[in-house]
Design an enzyme around this catalytic site. Sequence first.
Site, short mmCIF file in Angstrom:
data_model
loop_
_atom_site.label_atom_id
_atom_site.label_comp_id
_atom_site.label_asym_id
_atom_site.label_seq_id
_atom_site.Cartn_x
_atom_site.Cartn_y
_atom_site.Cartn_z
N PHE A 164 2.63 48.93 99.14
CA PHE A 164 2.19 48.18 100.05
C PHE A 164 2.67 48.75 101.33
CE2 PHE A 164 5.82 46.15 98.58
CZ PHE A 164 6.43 45.61 100.27
N CYS A 165 1.97 48.51 102.50
CA CYS A 165 2.35 48.72 103.95
C CYS A 165 2.24 50.46 104.11
CB CYS A 165 3.90 48.30 104.15
SG CYS A 165 4.01 48.57 105.97
N THR A 166 2.96 51.18 104.49
CA THR A 166 3.11 52.58 104.60
C THR A 166 3.38 53.09 103.07
OG1 THR A 166 5.06 53.01 105.54
CG2 THR A 166 3.45 52.49 107.01
#
Length: 273
Positions: A146-148
Amino acid sequence: MLNRRSFLSFATAGAAAATLPVALSGMAHAEDKTRPAPHMMPIPADAPNVAILIHPGMVALDLVGPLTVLTILRCRIFLVWKDKSPIATELGFSVPPTHTFNECPNDLDVLLVPGGTIGTIAYMNDPVVIDFLADRGSRAKWVSAFCTGSITLAASGLLNGYDATGYWALTRFLPLMGARHVDQRVVVDRNRITAGGTTAGIDCALVIATKLKDEEAARRVALILEYSPQPPFHNGTPAEAGPERTQKALEHRKGRDAEVEREAMLAGQRLGI
């Protein structure tokens, strides 16, 4: 339905997991049954093995949210990195890896990749990191990011041909590495689970909980954490923020996002995409 004893047991575990040093202490001694961490429930022999990639410059909240969910779920957690030197987060405090890449089990129930733009830029074409992800991810029952972290996972080739999402400012780079971007907070495609930016890590971990256990187990964790977000305003996505605020945010990120794009193009070339 939870009885009083069950609820108190889960609540005790939740309170312990909410304190990062205690949780880390519990994981460090997860396999040493003679030295249980205070206030931690024993790790069952059949507990799922979860490896979480941590790296210098990572976002602390990317780790703490999912770590809390999975600790309450009584998973066996491996915080993995190249060595065991303390990992400095973007907030300035450090987190010690519990295992090196070589010490991480070969067969995992979950391989989880959190984010942090600085680390994503530095490691998405690092052969040691990419080889580790590609190897463990090829056998893991569930592969998640998730996220970067979704960008880093894509750079390993593990999202090639999969629907995926990640941090909103960088999802446009996922197709450069073979992934199909889907604009949802959590995306499940076969055994790949990806999610949006930092706070979506909790959502991601709760979805993982439903896969490792069942929905009722995940619901218990949500209740222990009182996870029921009610922000004072809705501004967490480009659709909610509107074009003007979104553009301003992108302007502030222009330099680093250009670095991510460069590394994504290199990764795509390396993967033959």
